[in-house]
Motif scaffolding. Sequence first.
Motif: not given
Length: 174
Positions: A163-169, A145-151, A158-159, A92-96
């Motif tokens: 979207k892609y985690i299941d496809q990659v796994m 942290k909150e402002k960072y997460m909302n960038l 994160r989207n 997931s981190t790789i995708i991100h």
Amino acid sequence: MPKYVPIKEDRKDLFVTGSVNRDHEKLREFYHKNVDTFIKAYDVTKKILKLKSDKLNFFIRNIRGNTIGFYADGRKEISIDIRSKNIKSIVSTIIHECQHALQYETGMLRLDAKKKGLYYIWKQNKGLDVAIETSIRKYKPSQNKEKYMNLPWEIDARNAEKKYIDQVMKQLKV
């Protein structure tokens, strides 16, 4: 600066730190058992996202602080920390981080040169050749942290994970 060694002789874009590759026994064992999975996840993700950069490098390392990965555009470097020892989380981190590379590659995200590195330009497509560019202050997770997460670029990354985690796994067959 950590010392890196190539992961594979036939690839010039894959590196690992000595601390992951050799020093800590449990991490070393986890790395050696799963390195091919991480490389395949990286390659599959680049293909799915249609990342074109041939200058992009992938680093497996210990990252200080609470960061589990980052993309450095100036160095064209994706770095991931595998100490969680959770394959799906690492993928997931790789995708991100690949999504961040894509954001820069496509011009969705770029440094706002007028504002000395504290601001970035986020280009949001509104369809029919209409795009809106907004200068947005960058925050580190340690600052707010909150402002960072909302960038918007973090939300987009994160989207992409979702979207892609299941496809990659599925392609990894882990």
